[in-house]
Design a protein around this motif. Structure first.
Motif, PDB file in Angstrom:
ATOM      1  N   GLU A 126      -7.993   0.235  -2.939  1.00 47.25           N
ATOM      2  CA  GLU A 126      -7.426   0.844  -1.736  1.00 47.25           C
ATOM      3  C   GLU A 126      -5.987   0.383  -1.504  1.00 47.25           C
ATOM      4  OE1 GLU A 126      -8.531   1.470   3.018  1.00 47.25           O
ATOM      5  OE2 GLU A 126      -9.753   0.151   1.748  1.00 47.25           O
ATOM      6  N   ILE A 127      -5.745  -0.908  -1.670  1.00 45.04           N
ATOM      7  CA  ILE A 127      -4.396  -1.448  -1.474  1.00 45.04           C
ATOM      8  C   ILE A 127      -3.449  -0.909  -2.538  1.00 45.04           C
ATOM      9  CG2 ILE A 127      -3.009  -3.554  -1.444  1.00 45.04           C
ATOM     10  CD1 ILE A 127      -5.435  -5.023  -0.355  1.00 45.04           C
ATOM     11  N   PHE A 169     -11.006   7.947  -0.492  1.00 40.96           N
ATOM     12  CA  PHE A 169      -9.814   7.605   0.292  1.00 40.96           C
ATOM     13  C   PHE A 169      -9.011   8.873   0.592  1.00 40.96           C
ATOM     14  CE2 PHE A 169     -10.576   4.115  -2.826  1.00 40.96           C
ATOM     15  CZ  PHE A 169     -11.017   3.134  -1.939  1.00 40.96           C
ATOM     16  N   LEU A 182      -5.285   8.303   2.101  1.00 37.79           N
ATOM     17  CA  LEU A 182      -4.359   7.638   1.187  1.00 37.79           C
ATOM     18  C   LEU A 182      -3.965   8.534   0.022  1.00 37.79           C
ATOM     19  CD1 LEU A 182      -5.836   4.023   0.962  1.00 37.79           C
ATOM     20  CD2 LEU A 182      -3.837   4.790   2.241  1.00 37.79           C
ATOM     21  N   GLN A 190      -2.440   2.603  -1.775  1.00 33.72           N
ATOM     22  CA  GLN A 190      -1.527   2.615  -0.633  1.00 33.72           C
ATOM     23  C   GLN A 190      -0.104   2.272  -1.059  1.00 33.72           C
ATOM     24  OE1 GLN A 190      -2.925   0.178   2.561  1.00 33.72           O
ATOM     25  NE2 GLN A 190      -1.274   0.717   3.946  1.00 33.72           N
ATOM     26  N   GLU A 191       0.046   1.367  -2.015  1.00 34.43           N
ATOM     27  CA  GLU A 191       1.372   0.928  -2.445  1.00 34.43           C
ATOM     28  C   GLU A 191       2.042   1.900  -3.404  1.00 34.43           C
ATOM     29  OE1 GLU A 191       1.122  -2.924  -4.126  1.00 34.43           O
ATOM     30  OE2 GLU A 191       0.767  -3.937  -2.202  1.00 34.43           O
ATOM     31  N   LYS A 221      -0.139  11.719  -2.731  1.00 35.06           N
ATOM     32  CA  LYS A 221       0.155  11.124  -4.026  1.00 35.06           C
ATOM     33  C   LYS A 221       0.501  12.181  -5.069  1.00 35.06           C
ATOM     34  CE  LYS A 221      -0.763   7.204  -2.220  1.00 35.06           C
ATOM     35  NZ  LYS A 221       0.355   6.344  -1.784  1.00 35.06           N
TER      36      LYS A 221
END
Length: 245
Positions: free
Chosen positions: A130-131, A163, A166, A134-135, A170
């Protein structure tokens, strides 16, 4: 005539890829043998690493944004790992799918279903995912060979279901050494916001018919009882023997 935004070098697949007949594989009786991947035949490490570096070089050139790399198959683990290591502006963590996990830890993985595959169930580790999403601005899915794009699209669907917020903004790239996706499937991938980047492109052809008359010999019989599987997890013993028989 449709123009697809696919990126590649000027080298042809025939510089380092051969067509071989594959026995005991009813779903695909042929195999593309990459002479530089250290996967099918012996290869000097520098040649394999040099080929992997070329893929990273193109990704760095065309996509300078923050990138998350995901290896889409165990067969391409080495390629995906080195692609990630040489990636500029990448997130801190690299992810790799697998088709075999400890059932007791299934909740630690994201399950994705791929139809018409020899390994229909794939698992992606959730720890840190998840992190990392996000980045990242761009998610790069790496395979040694892409033939339909189904696995990449299945991964994106599974990640989006998990997700949704998020993943909504992308960009996606399917990166491979060899690409043999048909024009129709390329259009489907483009419609799904997936670009392709590769080192060589194979033409559409009836490869099954080409290898049909190649003579074959019976494979060598291996006595697996000689393998020392002592201490090998019980949940993997059966899969290991089935995979290598």
């Amino acid at each position: 005539q449709l123009k697809f935004p696919v990126l590649h070098t000027e080298s042809t697949a025939y510089d380092f890829v051969s067509l071989a007949k594959q026995i005991n594989q009813s779903n695909q009786p042929y195999l593309f043998v990459n002479h530089l991947s250290a996967k099918h035949v012996p290869c000097h490490p520098f040649k394999a690493i040099g080929m992997f570096a070329q893929l990273s070089k193109q990704l760095n050139h065309y996509y300078p944004g923050r990138k998350l790399v995901i290896g889409c198959s165990e067969a391409a683990a080495g390629l995906a790992f080195f692609t990630d290591r040489w990636m500029e502006n990448r997130v801190y963590q690299y992810f790799q799918t697998t088709h075999r996990i400890d059932p007791a830890k299934a909740e630690d993985y994201l399950l994705l279903q791929e139809e018409n595959s020899d390994e229909p169930e794939q698992y992606l580790p959730l720890h840190g995912l998840e992190i990392a999403i996000q980045e990242a601005e761009l998610i790069v899915f790496v395979e040694d060979e892409i033939s339909t794009g189904n696995r990449v699209m299945a991964l994106i669907k599974a990640m989006t279901d998990r997700f949704p917020t998020l993943m909504s903004d992308k960009k996606f790239v399917a990166a491979s050494i060899v690409n043999r996706v048909s024009d129709a499937d390329l259009f489907t991938m483009l419609y799904s916001n997936i670009r392709c980047i590769y080192l060589a492109r194979l033409p559409e052809d009836d490869y099954e018919a080409i290898v049909k008359d190649i003579p074959t010999e019976a494979p060598e019989q291996i006595d697996y009882s000689a393998f020392d599987l002592l201490g090998y997890p019980e949940w993997r013993k059966g899969g290991y023997l089935n995979q290598h028989h």
